[in-house]
Design a protein around this motif. Structure first.
Motif, PDB file in Angstrom:
ATOM      1  N   ASP A 114      33.029  66.195  62.298  1.00 16.75           N
ATOM      2  CA  ASP A 114      33.636  65.232  61.382  1.00 16.75           C
ATOM      3  C   ASP A 114      35.155  65.362  61.335  1.00 16.75           C
ATOM      4  O   ASP A 114      35.846  64.461  60.858  1.00 16.75           O
ATOM      5  N   GLU A 159      23.802  72.896  63.345  1.00 18.77           N
ATOM      6  CA  GLU A 159      24.271  71.533  63.569  1.00 18.77           C
ATOM      7  C   GLU A 159      23.092  70.601  63.824  1.00 18.77           C
ATOM      8  O   GLU A 159      22.064  71.016  64.343  1.00 18.77           O
ATOM      9  N   THR A 160      23.285  69.350  63.483  1.00 19.94           N
ATOM     10  CA  THR A 160      22.274  68.332  63.713  1.00 19.94           C
ATOM     11  C   THR A 160      22.512  67.676  65.068  1.00 19.94           C
ATOM     12  O   THR A 160      23.627  67.719  65.603  1.00 19.94           O
ATOM     13  N   PRO A 161      21.488  67.038  65.631  1.00 22.47           N
ATOM     14  CA  PRO A 161      21.709  66.272  66.867  1.00 22.47           C
ATOM     15  C   PRO A 161      22.786  65.211  66.697  1.00 22.47           C
ATOM     16  O   PRO A 161      23.539  64.921  67.633  1.00 22.47           O
ATOM     17  N   GLU A 162      22.879  64.641  65.495  1.00 23.51           N
ATOM     18  CA  GLU A 162      23.894  63.621  65.236  1.00 23.51           C
ATOM     19  C   GLU A 162      25.305  64.203  65.323  1.00 23.51           C
ATOM     20  O   GLU A 162      26.225  63.565  65.851  1.00 23.51           O
ATOM     21  N   ALA A 163      25.481  65.433  64.808  1.00 17.95           N
ATOM     22  CA  ALA A 163      26.790  66.086  64.867  1.00 17.95           C
ATOM     23  C   ALA A 163      27.165  66.422  66.308  1.00 17.95           C
ATOM     24  O   ALA A 163      28.324  66.249  66.715  1.00 17.95           O
ATOM     25  N   ASP A 223      26.133  64.879  68.976  1.00 16.08           N
ATOM     26  CA  ASP A 223      26.441  63.620  69.658  1.00 16.08           C
ATOM     27  C   ASP A 223      27.828  63.109  69.264  1.00 16.08           C
ATOM     28  O   ASP A 223      28.582  62.625  70.124  1.00 16.08           O
ATOM     29  N   ALA A 224      28.183  63.218  67.988  1.00 13.11           N
ATOM     30  CA  ALA A 224      29.494  62.764  67.530  1.00 13.11           C
ATOM     31  C   ALA A 224      30.607  63.592  68.173  1.00 13.11           C
ATOM     32  O   ALA A 224      31.647  63.046  68.592  1.00 13.11           O
ATOM     33  N   TRP A 265      30.439  65.168  71.059  1.00 20.26           N
ATOM     34  CA  TRP A 265      30.481  64.811  72.474  1.00 20.26           C
ATOM     35  C   TRP A 265      31.169  63.461  72.685  1.00 20.26           C
ATOM     36  O   TRP A 265      32.012  63.317  73.578  1.00 20.26           O
ATOM     37  N   GLN A 266      30.838  62.498  71.874  1.00 12.47           N
ATOM     38  CA  GLN A 266      31.429  61.171  71.998  1.00 12.47           C
ATOM     39  C   GLN A 266      32.938  61.226  71.756  1.00 12.47           C
ATOM     40  O   GLN A 266      33.724  60.604  72.493  1.00 12.47           O
TER      41      GLN A 266
END
Length: 315
Positions: free
Chosen positions: A185, A295-299, A301-302, A304-305
């Motif tokens: 974040d 960490e979550t998969p969403e974190a 991915d964020a 990495w993106q």
């Protein structure tokens, strides 16, 4: 490794002080088979941050095993001193110096274009600024040096690594990463009071997160990607950036060569270690010890993106 020894090893690792100090290294090394002389003959290795400390010790260890070594440095004087020291210790060693600032995308691109071939890539270059600083590309300095630079360099060198018969990439992280979660974040540390040691630990956590992501990205090319931490080593970087820590722990600190051992082992041992893992003292370690750092998969991915976008790569 016997069951009892494995238990003692794990306990030492979780207690930190015995596991990260020279005591842990001296305990564990008794069960290690030696690396074979000449095992890296004919192979070319790049080591970033190779002018001093663990980077220089890594380059020396690789040269001793027969590798042709490229010392990637920002300071040509330190690079020349390291080259001369390695040449004196390993007669006949082939050692080059290349200038590159990992925090600069232009410098990374220029360096990557200059290489003819590559088998081993060690990302060791590091910084620990006391104040938040932005690079010429507009990124926070530790994030640029520890994450964006290695990500860009590895991707640019992918074709050369893929042409190797046994390509390996090693990210030199830090045990300090255990104290931090993945700050997807706020990867550039724009929020809150900036602390250099915290920024360092955050980006070292990011390097550990990168290992499985890059391992998956390069799986079809057979490129192994590994992260590791060297424990507590007595290096100029530690003495200069963390003087209080250095004074308190100096008696227990490892030598730079002991800190570099697992890097050299990951580069040279056969068969190749399983890709995408986190290592310390030649053993795969957990990536989290505290419940607050998961960490979550969403974190992921964020993170990495954001990182791939920042260096202009397709995710």
């Amino acid at each position: 490794m016997s069951g009892l020894f494995r238990v003692l090893d794990t306990v030492a690792d979780r207690l930190v002080v015995p596991g990260y100090s020279k005591l842990g290294f001296q305990l564990r090394r008794r069960g290690w088979p030696p690396l074979l002389p000449g095992s890296l003959r004919g192979r070319k290795a790049v080591v970033t941050g190779a002018g001093t400390g663990i980077g220089k010790a890594t380059a020396l260890g690789l040269a001793r095993l027969g590798a042709e070594v490229v010392l990637v440095v920002r300071d040509e004087r330190k690079g020349a001193a390291a080259r001369d020291e390695i040449a004196a210790a390993v007669p006949g060693a082939v050692v080059e110096i290349r200038l590159c600032d990992l925090s600069s995308s232009e410098s990374v691109r220029r360096f990557a274009a200059s290489l003819d071939r590559l088998d081993i890539l060690v990302h060791n270059a590091g910084v620990l600024p006391q104040e938040r600083t932005e690079t010429e590309d507009g990124h926070e300095l530790t994030f640029a040096t520890h994450v964006l630079g290695p990500l860009l360099m590895t991707d640019l060198l992918r074709p050369k690594l893929a042409a190797s018969s046994d390509p390996r990439v090693v990210l030199v992280s830090s045990g300090g990463m255990y104290t931090q979660r993945l700050h997807a974040d706020d990867p550039e540390y724009r929020e809150g009071d900036y602390r250099g040691a915290t920024a360092y630990a955050r980006t070292k956590r990011m390097q550990v997160a990168l290992a499985p992501l890059l391992s998956e990205r390069y799986a079809q090319d057979g490129i192994g990607v590994h992260a590791m931490h060297p424990g507590w080593a007595d290096t100029p970087g530690v003495a200069g950036s963390l003087p209080g820590f250095h004074r308190l722990t100096r008696t227990f600190l490892r030598t730079a060569e002991e800190g570099a051992d697992t890097v050299v082992w990951l580069a040279a041992t056969t068969p190749a270690p399983r890709s995408g893992q986190f290592w310390h003292d030649r053993r795969a370690r957990p990536t989290h010890l505290l419940p607050t750092t998961g960490e979550t998969p969403e974190a992921i991915d964020a993170f990495w993106q954001y990182s791939t976008s920042a260096v202009g790569l397709l995710p």
